[in-house]
Design a protein around this motif. Sequence first.
Motif, PDB file in Angstrom:
ATOM      1  N   GLY A  81      27.438 -77.801  85.648  1.00  0.00           N
ATOM      2  CA  GLY A  81      26.959 -78.870  84.795  1.00  0.00           C
ATOM      3  C   GLY A  81      27.559 -78.891  83.404  1.00  0.00           C
ATOM      4  O   GLY A  81      28.382 -78.058  83.040  1.00  0.00           O
ATOM      5  N   TYR A  82      27.137 -79.882  82.660  1.00  0.00           N
ATOM      6  CA  TYR A  82      27.472 -80.037  81.251  1.00  0.00           C
ATOM      7  C   TYR A  82      26.232 -79.687  80.434  1.00  0.00           C
ATOM      8  O   TYR A  82      25.119 -79.641  80.955  1.00  0.00           O
ATOM      9  N   LYS A  83      26.430 -79.530  79.171  1.00  0.00           N
ATOM     10  CA  LYS A  83      25.348 -79.299  78.207  1.00  0.00           C
ATOM     11  C   LYS A  83      24.490 -78.104  78.652  1.00  0.00           C
ATOM     12  O   LYS A  83      25.053 -77.058  78.978  1.00  0.00           O
ATOM     13  N   GLN A  84      23.174 -78.256  78.720  1.00  0.00           N
ATOM     14  CA  GLN A  84      22.300 -77.129  79.069  1.00  0.00           C
ATOM     15  C   GLN A  84      22.113 -76.966  80.584  1.00  0.00           C
ATOM     16  O   GLN A  84      21.251 -76.215  81.014  1.00  0.00           O
ATOM     17  N   SER A  85      22.921 -77.641  81.364  1.00  0.00           N
ATOM     18  CA  SER A  85      22.864 -77.479  82.824  1.00  0.00           C
ATOM     19  C   SER A  85      23.906 -76.490  83.310  1.00  0.00           C
ATOM     20  O   SER A  85      24.265 -76.483  84.479  1.00  0.00           O
ATOM     21  N   GLY A  86      24.406 -75.692  82.427  1.00  0.00           N
ATOM     22  CA  GLY A  86      25.288 -74.626  82.880  1.00  0.00           C
ATOM     23  C   GLY A  86      26.634 -74.638  82.199  1.00  0.00           C
ATOM     24  O   GLY A  86      27.091 -75.642  81.692  1.00  0.00           O
ATOM     25  N   ASN A  87      27.225 -73.465  82.234  1.00  0.00           N
ATOM     26  CA  ASN A  87      28.560 -73.289  81.687  1.00  0.00           C
ATOM     27  C   ASN A  87      29.366 -72.580  82.758  1.00  0.00           C
ATOM     28  O   ASN A  87      28.932 -71.577  83.309  1.00  0.00           O
ATOM     29  N   GLY A  88      30.524 -73.074  83.072  1.00  0.00           N
ATOM     30  CA  GLY A  88      31.324 -72.502  84.134  1.00  0.00           C
ATOM     31  C   GLY A  88      31.191 -73.317  85.397  1.00  0.00           C
ATOM     32  O   GLY A  88      30.425 -74.277  85.473  1.00  0.00           O
ATOM     33  N   ARG A  89      31.948 -72.931  86.407  1.00  0.00           N
ATOM     34  CA  ARG A  89      31.972 -73.669  87.659  1.00  0.00           C
ATOM     35  C   ARG A  89      31.860 -72.734  88.843  1.00  0.00           C
ATOM     36  O   ARG A  89      32.238 -71.573  88.782  1.00  0.00           O
ATOM     37  N   GLU A  90      31.344 -73.272  89.938  1.00  0.00           N
ATOM     38  CA  GLU A  90      31.263 -72.564  91.212  1.00  0.00           C
ATOM     39  C   GLU A  90      32.145 -73.327  92.201  1.00  0.00           C
ATOM     40  O   GLU A  90      32.434 -74.502  92.005  1.00  0.00           O
ATOM     41  N   PHE A  91      32.542 -72.664  93.273  1.00  0.00           N
ATOM     42  CA  PHE A  91      33.308 -73.243  94.375  1.00  0.00           C
ATOM     43  C   PHE A  91      34.770 -73.487  93.986  1.00  0.00           C
ATOM     44  O   PHE A  91      35.111 -73.631  92.816  1.00  0.00           O
ATOM     45  N   GLY A  92      35.616 -73.521  94.988  1.00  0.00           N
ATOM     46  CA  GLY A  92      37.023 -73.827  94.800  1.00  0.00           C
ATOM     47  C   GLY A  92      37.732 -72.877  93.849  1.00  0.00           C
ATOM     48  O   GLY A  92      37.243 -71.789  93.521  1.00  0.00           O
ATOM     49  N   ARG A  93      38.898 -73.267  93.401  1.00  0.00           N
ATOM     50  CA  ARG A  93      39.711 -72.461  92.491  1.00  0.00           C
ATOM     51  C   ARG A  93      38.967 -72.157  91.198  1.00  0.00           C
ATOM     52  O   ARG A  93      39.017 -71.034  90.678  1.00  0.00           O
ATOM     53  N   PHE A  94      38.236 -73.126  90.660  1.00  0.00           N
ATOM     54  CA  PHE A  94      37.521 -72.929  89.397  1.00  0.00           C
ATOM     55  C   PHE A  94      36.448 -71.855  89.527  1.00  0.00           C
ATOM     56  O   PHE A  94      36.220 -71.078  88.616  1.00  0.00           O
ATOM     57  N   GLY A  95      35.783 -71.816  90.678  1.00  0.00           N
ATOM     58  CA  GLY A  95      34.769 -70.796  90.906  1.00  0.00           C
ATOM     59  C   GLY A  95      35.364 -69.410  91.025  1.00  0.00           C
ATOM     60  O   GLY A  95      34.815 -68.439  90.508  1.00  0.00           O
ATOM     61  N   LEU A  96      36.500 -69.298  91.691  1.00  0.00           N
ATOM     62  CA  LEU A  96      37.154 -67.999  91.823  1.00  0.00           C
ATOM     63  C   LEU A  96      37.669 -67.491  90.484  1.00  0.00           C
ATOM     64  O   LEU A  96      37.640 -66.293  90.213  1.00  0.00           O
ATOM     65  N   GLU A  97      38.118 -68.396  89.625  1.00  0.00           N
ATOM     66  CA  GLU A  97      38.637 -67.981  88.320  1.00  0.00           C
ATOM     67  C   GLU A  97      37.567 -67.332  87.456  1.00  0.00           C
ATOM     68  O   GLU A  97      37.883 -66.566  86.550  1.00  0.00           O
ATOM     69  N   GLU A  98      36.298 -67.597  87.737  1.00  0.00           N
ATOM     70  CA  GLU A  98      35.209 -66.961  86.994  1.00  0.00           C
ATOM     71  C   GLU A  98      35.219 -65.445  87.180  1.00  0.00           C
ATOM     72  O   GLU A  98      34.704 -64.704  86.358  1.00  0.00           O
ATOM     73  N   PHE A  99      35.793 -64.954  88.289  1.00  0.00           N
ATOM     74  CA  PHE A  99      35.799 -63.520  88.603  1.00  0.00           C
ATOM     75  C   PHE A  99      37.109 -62.828  88.231  1.00  0.00           C
ATOM     76  O   PHE A  99      37.266 -61.638  88.470  1.00  0.00           O
ATOM     77  N   LEU A 100      38.036 -63.574  87.674  1.00  0.00           N
ATOM     78  CA  LEU A 100      39.332 -63.008  87.309  1.00  0.00           C
ATOM     79  C   LEU A 100      39.352 -62.598  85.842  1.00  0.00           C
ATOM     80  O   LEU A 100      38.681 -63.195  85.006  1.00  0.00           O
ATOM     81  N   GLU A 101      40.161 -61.600  85.556  1.00  0.00           N
ATOM     82  CA  GLU A 101      40.404 -61.216  84.166  1.00  0.00           C
ATOM     83  C   GLU A 101      41.867 -61.492  83.885  1.00  0.00           C
ATOM     84  O   GLU A 101      42.752 -60.993  84.587  1.00  0.00           O
ATOM     85  N   THR A 102      42.121 -62.301  82.901  1.00  0.00           N
ATOM     86  CA  THR A 102      43.489 -62.691  82.565  1.00  0.00           C
ATOM     87  C   THR A 102      43.943 -61.912  81.345  1.00  0.00           C
ATOM     88  O   THR A 102      43.196 -61.775  80.364  1.00  0.00           O
ATOM     89  N   LYS A 103      45.157 -61.428  81.423  1.00  0.00           N
ATOM     90  CA  LYS A 103      45.708 -60.681  80.301  1.00  0.00           C
ATOM     91  C   LYS A 103      46.976 -61.379  79.824  1.00  0.00           C
ATOM     92  O   LYS A 103      47.803 -61.794  80.627  1.00  0.00           O
ATOM     93  N   SER A 104      47.127 -61.459  78.533  1.00  0.00           N
ATOM     94  CA  SER A 104      48.324 -62.017  77.921  1.00  0.00           C
ATOM     95  C   SER A 104      49.004 -60.896  77.127  1.00  0.00           C
ATOM     96  O   SER A 104      48.356 -60.248  76.306  1.00  0.00           O
ATOM     97  N   ILE A 105      50.277 -60.671  77.400  1.00  0.00           N
ATOM     98  CA  ILE A 105      51.037 -59.633  76.682  1.00  0.00           C
ATOM     99  C   ILE A 105      52.232 -60.296  75.991  1.00  0.00           C
ATOM    100  O   ILE A 105      53.004 -60.998  76.623  1.00  0.00           O
ATOM    101  N   GLN A 106      52.325 -60.098  74.703  1.00  0.00           N
ATOM    102  CA  GLN A 106      53.455 -60.619  73.929  1.00  0.00           C
ATOM    103  C   GLN A 106      54.291 -59.473  73.438  1.00  0.00           C
ATOM    104  O   GLN A 106      53.783 -58.399  73.132  1.00  0.00           O
ATOM    105  N   ARG A 107      55.607 -59.668  73.318  1.00  0.00           N
ATOM    106  CA  ARG A 107      56.455 -58.639  72.757  1.00  0.00           C
ATOM    107  C   ARG A 107      57.444 -59.237  71.771  1.00  0.00           C
ATOM    108  O   ARG A 107      57.745 -60.364  71.784  1.00  0.00           O
TER     109      ARG A 107
END
Length: 107
Positions: A81-107
């Motif tokens: 949802g939007y607003k106070q009905s939730g933050n984040g998404r379930e199902f599909g690619r968006f739902g799986l991304e909730e469980f991933l940790e992304t790292k950015s490395i610069q040099r």
Amino acid sequence: MFADVDPRSAIAQEEIFGPVLTIIPYADEEEAIAIANGTVYGLTSGVFGEPEHALAVAARLRVGQVDVNGGQWNPLAPFGGYKQSGNGREFGRFGLEEFLETKSIQR
């Protein structure tokens, strides 16, 4: 089922979990959209009408999901949802991304 509900009333403004339906009259499309967007919640909604016009109205609603003309559930589509009905998404690619940790490395 509650008819002729004032959009500012508690029953129209709060999330009530159960078999509750509120019917809120409106004068025109602009007022209908204002009523739909006029709460602190925005999980899901439905729009019925001529397909292209219904899609245009759906795009203006501040909710996480809109079923147009009784749209079929899509398990690959993100759900949340939007607003106070939730933050984040379930199902599909968006739902799986909730469980991933992304790292950015610069040099």
